[in-house]
Design a protein around this motif. Structure first.
Motif, PDB file in Angstrom:
ATOM      1  N   SER A  29       0.810  -1.140   0.066  1.00 25.56           N
ATOM      2  CA  SER A  29       0.128  -0.106  -0.008  1.00 25.56           C
ATOM      3  C   SER A  29       0.942   1.333  -0.154  1.00 25.56           C
ATOM      4  CB  SER A  29      -0.785  -0.132   1.187  1.00 25.56           C
ATOM      5  OG  SER A  29      -1.920  -1.066   1.192  1.00 25.56           O
ATOM      6  N   HIS A  30       2.093   1.180   0.745  1.00 22.13           N
ATOM      7  CA  HIS A  30       2.844   2.457   0.904  1.00 22.13           C
ATOM      8  C   HIS A  30       3.997   2.582   0.022  1.00 22.13           C
ATOM      9  CE1 HIS A  30       0.504   3.615   4.306  1.00 22.13           C
ATOM     10  NE2 HIS A  30       0.533   2.504   4.827  1.00 22.13           N
ATOM     11  N   THR A  31       3.927   1.758  -1.190  1.00 20.95           N
ATOM     12  CA  THR A  31       4.912   1.970  -1.983  1.00 20.95           C
ATOM     13  C   THR A  31       4.422   2.445  -3.460  1.00 20.95           C
ATOM     14  OG1 THR A  31       6.219   0.038  -1.390  1.00 20.95           O
ATOM     15  CG2 THR A  31       6.425   0.508  -3.790  1.00 20.95           C
ATOM     16  N   SER A  32       4.981   3.065  -4.149  1.00 17.47           N
ATOM     17  CA  SER A  32       4.512   3.868  -5.345  1.00 17.47           C
ATOM     18  C   SER A  32       5.642   3.437  -6.528  1.00 17.47           C
ATOM     19  CB  SER A  32       4.640   5.355  -5.202  1.00 17.47           C
ATOM     20  OG  SER A  32       5.829   6.079  -4.941  1.00 17.47           O
ATOM     21  N   LEU A  33       5.054   3.727  -7.667  1.00 21.61           N
ATOM     22  CA  LEU A  33       6.024   3.488  -8.979  1.00 21.61           C
ATOM     23  C   LEU A  33       7.231   4.393  -8.794  1.00 21.61           C
ATOM     24  CD1 LEU A  33       3.175   2.695 -11.948  1.00 21.61           C
ATOM     25  CD2 LEU A  33       4.787   1.070 -10.486  1.00 21.61           C
ATOM     26  N   ALA A  34       6.838   5.608  -8.257  1.00 22.39           N
ATOM     27  CA  ALA A  34       8.062   6.721  -8.212  1.00 22.39           C
ATOM     28  C   ALA A  34       9.009   6.341  -7.503  1.00 22.39           C
ATOM     29  CB  ALA A  34       7.532   8.071  -7.899  1.00 22.39           C
ATOM     30  N   GLN A  35       8.795   5.402  -6.161  1.00 22.71           N
ATOM     31  CA  GLN A  35       9.713   4.940  -5.380  1.00 22.71           C
ATOM     32  C   GLN A  35      10.453   3.689  -6.275  1.00 22.71           C
ATOM     33  OE1 GLN A  35       6.829   4.188  -2.252  1.00 22.71           O
ATOM     34  NE2 GLN A  35       8.263   5.405  -0.915  1.00 22.71           N
ATOM     35  N   ILE A  36       9.663   2.932  -6.808  1.00 21.30           N
ATOM     36  CA  ILE A  36      10.293   1.570  -7.544  1.00 21.30           C
ATOM     37  C   ILE A  36      11.364   2.287  -8.596  1.00 21.30           C
ATOM     38  CG2 ILE A  36       9.883  -0.026  -8.949  1.00 21.30           C
ATOM     39  CD1 ILE A  36       7.345  -0.415  -7.537  1.00 21.30           C
ATOM     40  N   ALA A  37      10.803   3.251  -9.347  1.00 20.16           N
ATOM     41  CA  ALA A  37      11.813   3.838 -10.445  1.00 20.16           C
ATOM     42  C   ALA A  37      12.898   4.575  -9.869  1.00 20.16           C
ATOM     43  CB  ALA A  37      11.037   4.984 -11.131  1.00 20.16           C
ATOM     44  N   GLU A  38      12.900   5.194  -8.690  1.00 24.79           N
ATOM     45  CA  GLU A  38      14.194   5.837  -8.178  1.00 24.79           C
ATOM     46  C   GLU A  38      15.158   4.719  -7.774  1.00 24.79           C
ATOM     47  OE1 GLU A  38      15.333   8.654  -4.196  1.00 24.79           O
ATOM     48  OE2 GLU A  38      13.288   8.192  -4.775  1.00 24.79           O
ATOM     49  N   ARG A  39      14.617   3.750  -7.241  1.00 22.71           N
ATOM     50  CA  ARG A  39      15.487   2.558  -6.468  1.00 22.71           C
ATOM     51  C   ARG A  39      16.262   1.868  -7.835  1.00 22.71           C
ATOM     52  NH1 ARG A  39      17.069  -0.431  -2.506  1.00 22.71           N
ATOM     53  NH2 ARG A  39      15.958   0.760  -0.942  1.00 22.71           N
ATOM     54  N   ALA A  40      15.334   1.771  -8.988  1.00 24.80           N
ATOM     55  CA  ALA A  40      15.858   1.055 -10.175  1.00 24.80           C
ATOM     56  C   ALA A  40      16.845   1.793 -11.040  1.00 24.80           C
ATOM     57  CB  ALA A  40      14.862   0.620 -10.875  1.00 24.80           C
ATOM     58  N   GLY A  41      16.859   3.161 -10.511  1.00 22.02           N
ATOM     59  CA  GLY A  41      17.490   4.066 -11.170  1.00 22.02           C
ATOM     60  C   GLY A  41      17.089   4.265 -12.908  1.00 22.02           C
ATOM     61  N   LEU A  42      15.597   4.273 -12.875  1.00 20.90           N
ATOM     62  CA  LEU A  42      15.043   4.496 -14.138  1.00 20.90           C
ATOM     63  C   LEU A  42      13.850   5.471 -13.851  1.00 20.90           C
ATOM     64  CD1 LEU A  42      14.316   0.869 -14.926  1.00 20.90           C
ATOM     65  CD2 LEU A  42      16.063   1.977 -16.045  1.00 20.90           C
ATOM     66  N   THR A  43      13.180   6.016 -14.976  1.00 22.49           N
ATOM     67  CA  THR A  43      12.057   6.790 -14.923  1.00 22.49           C
ATOM     68  C   THR A  43      10.845   6.059 -15.003  1.00 22.49           C
ATOM     69  OG1 THR A  43      11.704   6.779 -17.355  1.00 22.49           O
ATOM     70  CG2 THR A  43      13.271   8.498 -16.456  1.00 22.49           C
ATOM     71  N   ARG A  44       9.631   6.692 -14.515  1.00 18.91           N
ATOM     72  CA  ARG A  44       8.554   6.088 -14.473  1.00 18.91           C
ATOM     73  C   ARG A  44       8.115   5.319 -15.784  1.00 18.91           C
ATOM     74  NH1 ARG A  44       3.951   9.321 -11.324  1.00 18.91           N
ATOM     75  NH2 ARG A  44       2.786   7.480 -11.828  1.00 18.91           N
ATOM     76  N   GLY A  45       8.416   6.512 -16.845  1.00 15.23           N
ATOM     77  CA  GLY A  45       8.146   6.024 -18.201  1.00 15.23           C
ATOM     78  C   GLY A  45       8.687   4.575 -18.428  1.00 15.23           C
ATOM     79  N   ALA A  46       9.900   4.545 -18.031  1.00 11.89           N
ATOM     80  CA  ALA A  46      10.406   3.227 -18.443  1.00 11.89           C
ATOM     81  C   ALA A  46       9.940   2.221 -17.700  1.00 11.89           C
ATOM     82  CB  ALA A  46      11.916   3.183 -17.759  1.00 11.89           C
ATOM     83  N   ILE A  47       9.152   2.187 -16.542  1.00 16.99           N
ATOM     84  CA  ILE A  47       8.331   1.134 -15.800  1.00 16.99           C
ATOM     85  C   ILE A  47       7.046   0.905 -16.808  1.00 16.99           C
ATOM     86  CG2 ILE A  47       6.752   0.468 -13.947  1.00 16.99           C
ATOM     87  CD1 ILE A  47       9.197   1.841 -12.212  1.00 16.99           C
ATOM     88  N   TYR A  48       6.338   1.707 -17.316  1.00  9.56           N
ATOM     89  CA  TYR A  48       5.444   2.045 -18.139  1.00  9.56           C
ATOM     90  C   TYR A  48       5.478   1.243 -19.306  1.00  9.56           C
ATOM     91  CZ  TYR A  48       2.517   4.779 -14.722  1.00  9.56           C
ATOM     92  OH  TYR A  48       2.024   5.171 -13.803  1.00  9.56           O
ATOM     93  N   GLY A  49       6.714   1.136 -19.669  1.00 10.64           N
ATOM     94  CA  GLY A  49       6.882   0.453 -20.756  1.00 10.64           C
ATOM     95  C   GLY A  49       6.855  -0.997 -20.833  1.00 10.64           C
ATOM     96  N   HIS A  50       7.012  -1.331 -19.516  1.00 15.93           N
ATOM     97  CA  HIS A  50       6.975  -3.003 -19.241  1.00 15.93           C
ATOM     98  C   HIS A  50       5.577  -3.278 -18.541  1.00 15.93           C
ATOM     99  CE1 HIS A  50      10.858  -3.918 -20.367  1.00 15.93           C
ATOM    100  NE2 HIS A  50      11.146  -2.722 -20.021  1.00 15.93           N
ATOM    101  N   PHE A  51       5.095  -2.416 -17.638  1.00 15.66           N
ATOM    102  CA  PHE A  51       3.918  -2.635 -16.744  1.00 15.66           C
ATOM    103  C   PHE A  51       2.955  -1.474 -16.781  1.00 15.66           C
ATOM    104  CE2 PHE A  51       7.604  -4.455 -14.873  1.00 15.66           C
ATOM    105  CZ  PHE A  51       7.328  -6.102 -14.960  1.00 15.66           C
ATOM    106  N   LYS A  52       1.480  -1.952 -16.832  1.00 18.99           N
ATOM    107  CA  LYS A  52       0.488  -0.893 -16.968  1.00 18.99           C
ATOM    108  C   LYS A  52       0.411  -0.338 -15.625  1.00 18.99           C
ATOM    109  CE  LYS A  52      -2.782  -3.590 -18.098  1.00 18.99           C
ATOM    110  NZ  LYS A  52      -3.958  -4.081 -18.616  1.00 18.99           N
ATOM    111  N   ASN A  53       0.706  -0.898 -14.484  1.00 19.18           N
ATOM    112  CA  ASN A  53       0.373  -0.177 -12.966  1.00 19.18           C
ATOM    113  C   ASN A  53       1.237  -1.031 -11.981  1.00 19.18           C
ATOM    114  OD1 ASN A  53      -1.108  -2.562 -12.520  1.00 19.18           O
ATOM    115  ND2 ASN A  53      -2.966  -1.400 -13.646  1.00 19.18           N
ATOM    116  N   LYS A  54       1.008  -0.542 -10.783  1.00 17.97           N
ATOM    117  CA  LYS A  54       1.887  -1.056  -9.717  1.00 17.97           C
ATOM    118  C   LYS A  54       1.261  -2.668  -9.503  1.00 17.97           C
ATOM    119  CE  LYS A  54       0.648   0.011  -5.280  1.00 17.97           C
ATOM    120  NZ  LYS A  54       0.527   0.769  -3.891  1.00 17.97           N
TER     121      LYS A  54
END
Length: 215
Positions: A29-54
Motif C-alpha cells: 500500500s505504501h509503495t509507489s511506482l515513483a519509489q520503484i523507479a528511483e530505486r531502479a535508477g529509471l524513469t516512471r516512463g521506463a516502468i510503463y514500458g513494461h507494466f501498466k500499473n503497480k
C-alpha cells in the motif's frame, strides 16, 4: 539504436529487483511506482514500458518465486520412488531452508505473508496462493498414499487430514518466522521440524481414519 530483447529483459528484471526491495521495505500500500523507479535508477516512463500499473509489477515480482506448496514435486508420489516419505521430509526441509537462505524468496514471502492487503486489485496474487494450496494438498496426499503403499506410514492414516495438517504446519512455521525471526532458527531447525511432522504422521491417533469418523 533499437533496443534488443535482451536489453528489455534486463530492464524488466531491474524493475522487479527494485520492486521486491521497495515492497519489502514499505509494503504494497505504501509503495509507489515513483519509489520503484528511483530505486531502479529509471524513469516512471521506463516502468510503463513494461507494466501498466503497480499491481502488474507486484504480480510479476511474486511470479518470480515459487510458493512453498508449489515446490512439491512428483518424486513424492512416483510409484517407482523407494522412499516417498523421505522425499516428503526432504521437501519440507527444502521449503524452510529456501525461505531462510535465498534472499529473493525471503523478501517475497515476507511481503506476501505479512506486508500485503489483499484487495480486489491483487486478486490474481491471492488466487495463485489458493491454487498452490489446493494443488499442494493434493500432491501431498498422493505422496502420503505412496508412503503407505511402501509400508512407511500406518495404513489407517487419514491422508486428506494429514496433508492438510502438514500444509498448515509448514505455512504456520514460515509465517511465525517471518513475523519474528527469533521464533525458530532457520535453516538450522528445518530438520527438527520435519522430523516432528514425520513423527506426528506415524504416531498421532488424531490422524487415523477412525478418529475422523468419530468426530
Amino acid at each position: 539504436m533499437r533496443r534488443t530483447r535482451e536489453d528489455a529483459l534486463k530492464t524488466r528484471d531491474q524493475i522487479l529487483d527494485a520492486a521486491e526491495v521497495t515492497f519489502f521495505q514499505h509494503g504494497f500500500s505504501h509503495t509507489s511506482l515513483a519509489q520503484i523507479a528511483e530505486r531502479a535508477g529509471l524513469t516512471r516512463g521506463a516502468i510503463y514500458g513494461h507494466f501498466k500499473n503497480k499491481c502488474e509489477v507486484f504480480n510479476a515480482m511474486a511470479e518470480r518465486v515459487k510458493l512453498p506448496m508449489e515446490m512439491l514435486v512428483t518424486a513424492t508420489f512416483d510409484p517407482r520412488e523407494a522412499d516417498p516419505l523421505g522425499r516428503i521430509r526432504d521437501l519440507f526441509m527444502f521449503c524452510l531452508a529456501k525461505a531462510a537462505i535465498e534472499p529473493h524468496s525471503r523478501r517475497v514471502f515476507e511481503v506476501l505473508f505479512t506486508k500485503c492487503e489483499y484487495t480486489e486489485e491483487l486478486a490474481p496474487v491471492l488466487e495463485r496462493q489458493r491454487t498452490a494450496a489446493r494443488d499442494g494438498r493434493a500432491r501431498m496426499e498422493l505422496g502420503l498414499r505412496n508412503a503407505i503403499d511402501k509400508g512407511q506410514l500406518p495404513p489407517e492414516l487419514d491422508t486428506t487430514r494429514a496433508a492438510g495438517v502438514l500444509q498448515m504446519f509448514l505455512g504456520g512455521v514460515l509465517r511465525d518466522w517471518l513475523l519474528d525471526y527469533g521464533s525458530v532458527d532457520l535453516p538450522r531447525d528445518a530438520k527438527f521440524l520435519a522430523d516432528a511432522c514425520i513423527g506426528m504422521l506415524r504416531n498421532s491417533p488424531a490422524l487415523r481414519r477412525h478418529a475422523t469418523s468419530a468426530g
